[in-house]
Design a protein around this motif. Sequence first.
Motif, short mmCIF file in Angstrom:
data_model
loop_
_atom_site.label_atom_id
_atom_site.label_comp_id
_atom_site.label_asym_id
_atom_site.label_seq_id
_atom_site.Cartn_x
_atom_site.Cartn_y
_atom_site.Cartn_z
N THR A 1 4.44 -2.17 -11.03
CA THR A 1 3.26 -1.93 -10.21
C THR A 1 3.55 -1.01 -9.04
O THR A 1 2.86 -0.01 -8.83
CB THR A 1 2.69 -3.27 -9.70
N TYR A 2 4.57 -1.34 -8.26
CA TYR A 2 4.84 -0.55 -7.06
C TYR A 2 5.28 0.86 -7.43
O TYR A 2 4.85 1.84 -6.81
CB TYR A 2 5.91 -1.22 -6.21
N THR A 3 6.13 0.99 -8.44
CA THR A 3 6.63 2.31 -8.83
C THR A 3 5.49 3.22 -9.26
O THR A 3 5.45 4.41 -8.89
CB THR A 3 7.66 2.16 -9.98
N GLU A 4 4.54 2.68 -10.01
CA GLU A 4 3.41 3.50 -10.46
C GLU A 4 2.48 3.85 -9.30
O GLU A 4 1.89 4.93 -9.28
CB GLU A 4 2.66 2.77 -11.58
N LYS A 5 2.35 2.96 -8.32
CA LYS A 5 1.55 3.29 -7.14
C LYS A 5 2.14 4.48 -6.39
O LYS A 5 1.42 5.40 -5.99
CB LYS A 5 1.48 2.08 -6.19
N VAL A 6 3.44 4.44 -6.19
CA VAL A 6 4.08 5.48 -5.39
C VAL A 6 4.02 6.84 -6.07
O VAL A 6 3.66 7.85 -5.46
CB VAL A 6 5.55 5.11 -5.08
N TRP A 7 4.35 6.88 -7.36
CA TRP A 7 4.55 8.18 -8.01
C TRP A 7 3.37 8.65 -8.84
O TRP A 7 3.35 9.80 -9.29
CB TRP A 7 5.82 8.14 -8.85
N ILE B 1 4.13 -3.92 -1.39
CA ILE B 1 3.11 -4.73 -2.05
C ILE B 1 3.21 -4.56 -3.57
O ILE B 1 2.84 -3.53 -4.12
CB ILE B 1 1.70 -4.35 -1.57
N HIS B 2 3.73 -5.59 -4.23
CA HIS B 2 3.87 -5.60 -5.69
C HIS B 2 2.73 -6.43 -6.28
O HIS B 2 2.96 -7.53 -6.80
CB HIS B 2 5.23 -6.16 -6.09
N ASP B 3 1.53 -5.91 -6.20
CA ASP B 3 0.38 -6.66 -6.68
C ASP B 3 -0.62 -5.67 -7.25
O ASP B 3 -1.09 -4.77 -6.54
CB ASP B 3 -0.25 -7.45 -5.52
N SER B 4 -0.95 -5.83 -8.52
CA SER B 4 -1.86 -4.89 -9.19
C SER B 4 -3.32 -5.09 -8.82
O SER B 4 -4.17 -4.27 -9.18
CB SER B 4 -1.69 -5.02 -10.71
N GLN B 5 -3.64 -6.15 -8.07
CA GLN B 5 -5.03 -6.37 -7.65
C GLN B 5 -5.46 -5.40 -6.56
O GLN B 5 -6.66 -5.25 -6.32
CB GLN B 5 -5.20 -7.80 -7.12
N VAL B 6 -4.49 -4.80 -5.89
CA VAL B 6 -4.80 -3.91 -4.77
C VAL B 6 -4.13 -2.56 -4.97
O VAL B 6 -3.14 -2.45 -5.70
CB VAL B 6 -4.34 -4.53 -3.43
N GLN B 7 -4.67 -1.54 -4.30
CA GLN B 7 -4.10 -0.21 -4.40
C GLN B 7 -3.06 0.08 -3.33
O GLN B 7 -2.26 1.00 -3.47
CB GLN B 7 -5.22 0.85 -4.32
N VAL B 8 -3.07 -0.68 -2.23
CA VAL B 8 -2.12 -0.44 -1.16
C VAL B 8 -0.69 -0.61 -1.67
O VAL B 8 -0.41 -1.50 -2.49
CB VAL B 8 -2.40 -1.38 0.04
N GLY B 9 0.21 0.27 -1.21
CA GLY B 9 1.60 0.22 -1.65
C GLY B 9 2.53 -0.42 -0.64
O GLY B 9 3.44 -1.16 -1.00
N ARG B 10 2.31 -0.13 0.65
CA ARG B 10 3.13 -0.71 1.70
C ARG B 10 2.22 -1.06 2.88
O ARG B 10 1.18 -0.42 3.08
CB ARG B 10 4.21 0.26 2.20
N VAL B 11 2.65 -2.04 3.66
CA VAL B 11 1.94 -2.38 4.90
C VAL B 11 2.96 -2.38 6.03
O VAL B 11 3.95 -3.10 5.99
CB VAL B 11 1.26 -3.76 4.80
N VAL C 1 -1.59 -3.05 12.07
CA VAL C 1 -0.87 -2.80 10.83
C VAL C 1 -1.40 -1.52 10.18
O VAL C 1 -2.53 -1.12 10.42
CB VAL C 1 -0.99 -3.99 9.84
N GLY C 2 -0.55 -0.92 9.37
CA GLY C 2 -0.93 0.30 8.66
C GLY C 2 -0.77 0.10 7.17
O GLY C 2 0.33 -0.18 6.69
N LEU C 3 -1.85 0.24 6.41
CA LEU C 3 -1.81 0.13 4.96
C LEU C 3 -1.60 1.53 4.38
O LEU C 3 -2.40 2.43 4.65
CB LEU C 3 -3.09 -0.49 4.41
N GLU C 4 -0.54 1.70 3.60
CA GLU C 4 -0.21 3.02 3.05
C GLU C 4 -0.65 3.11 1.60
O GLU C 4 -0.30 2.26 0.76
CB GLU C 4 1.29 3.27 3.17
N TYR C 5 -1.42 4.17 1.32
CA TYR C 5 -1.92 4.43 -0.03
C TYR C 5 -1.34 5.75 -0.52
O TYR C 5 -1.45 6.78 0.16
CB TYR C 5 -3.45 4.50 -0.02
N PHE C 6 -0.73 5.73 -1.68
CA PHE C 6 -0.14 6.92 -2.28
C PHE C 6 -1.18 7.54 -3.21
O PHE C 6 -1.79 6.83 -4.03
CB PHE C 6 1.14 6.57 -3.02
#
Length: 532
Positions: free
Chosen positions: A163-169, A332-342, A361-366
């Motif tokens: 999940t996280y890897t696909e969000k980032v890249w 954030i390793h959760d496929s329910q949300v698009q955010v990658g890091r907080v 807090v800052g929610l980071e979206y790739f």
Amino acid sequence: MDMKAGVAAGEITADVAIIGAGPAGLTAGYLLAKAGKKVVIIEKDAHYVGGISRTVEHEGYRFDIGGHRFFSKSQAVVDLWNEILPDDFIQRPRMSRIYYEGKFYSYPLRAFEALRNLGLWRSSLCMLSYLQYKLFPIREVKSFEDWTTNQFGKKLYSIFFKTYTEKVWGMPCNEMSADWAAQRIKGLSLWGAVVDGVKRSLGLNKRPNDGQAVKTLLETFRYPRLGPGMMWDAARDRIVEMGGQVIMGHGLKQLADDGQGGWRMTATGPDGDIVIRADHAISSAPMRELAARLHPLPATTLEASQLKYRDFLTVALMICSEDLFPDNWIYIHDSQVQVGRVQNFRSWSPEMVPDQSIACVGLEYFCFEGDGLWSSTDEALIEQAKREMAILGLCDPADVVGGAVVRQEKAYPVYDEDYAANVAAMRAELEERFPSLHLVGRNGMHRYNNQDHAMMTAMLTVENILAGQRVYDTWCVNEDAEYHEAGDEGEQAKLPAREAAITPDQAAALASVRDVPTRVSDGEKGAPRKAA
């Protein structure tokens, strides 16, 4: 060559014209100005210097765009930081964790801890899946998914890697090269972690239980008390004090060879164009943009136009609450949300957040520039961030009292299957045709390097300009992915070796690129994936 003669009225003259006021551009400008050179820097952002290392301010709250620990193995870089910002560093604790289904997991991942947190039933399924792929591994390992599944089993792969890897890249794990997985996930042994965990529970093993042989990570790091932008604001001010110019709100329109070894740079801003004449030009602009604005156009413009970038945005939320978590950031390793890091900005520095009763807090979206996330309105993104914080159980949306959105284009150069050849082609042409044009920094060289590496490319470029010849190969600055994670600060006391003194083995080590996924080739995508 004297560029002062024959200059048209209204033109600015300089020894060196610099494109971009990020870490590389400002480092070059500072060192050149210190050496007595007249420098002019153009920056397309109207408000902030520092590039991706800038600090954005909104109603007194400060946001670090991506998170920047000030640690370097290069003593030259450490000394420069101390020289520019001598009195404003603070020492901060380092903490990053993984968040999955309401629980926190150590980062880097500790396999035994992960199994314990997952519970008896799920951890049993994970172990069965692990044993399945140890007994019947995927034989033709082509992708990140194949390699990671063989190492950990399908269950753990899907929880902690996919999940996280696909969000980032922004691409499926089954299309990412297996070589990247092997480089990125070093030494982690699930079976070793379990054995160590059992021994530890019986009092037979006092070692840290992580199942891997890795260097000890940094426990603390230095950080400017008002964020990384404080460093680059100070660098800008010092350049101006020494007679240089930093022209904000002006982007590169054209960089033209004057036919005499120098440059005529045209920058456009809200009030029209300005022209800068200089002996040397330093570019930290994305290679793709530089190639399109060079005159005459390089023969490799087509290759440069194919270079790609990954973008991201930060949604900052001000929340009426005490700090929600102690981490600098959580993955954030959760496929329910698009955010990658907080990120938790107060954990970077208490002075980033002015109100002690408000957590920020800052929610980071790739994302990619122009896609659905990037094109959403700020209001829609803030509402999405509030919903996702609620889904994750990190805060009640009713407690959010403010928000802001910061977009960062071209944050990560993409290493696709053609990038290396495209970069090499443009580099070779520019070095042959334009020896007084110098490429520096992450986007200027299309290399996924850290802040201190970007600075080092600029430092070596300055040495070359002052020497009047190419003394150092700036493309041999190391980009080791563990650079910020392990080792002693300032352990590399000297600048990299001069070109003539570099052996082939040293050059290969210095030129190692930071780990970034590449795609499985088209011929491999259709290859069978059998677990038997």
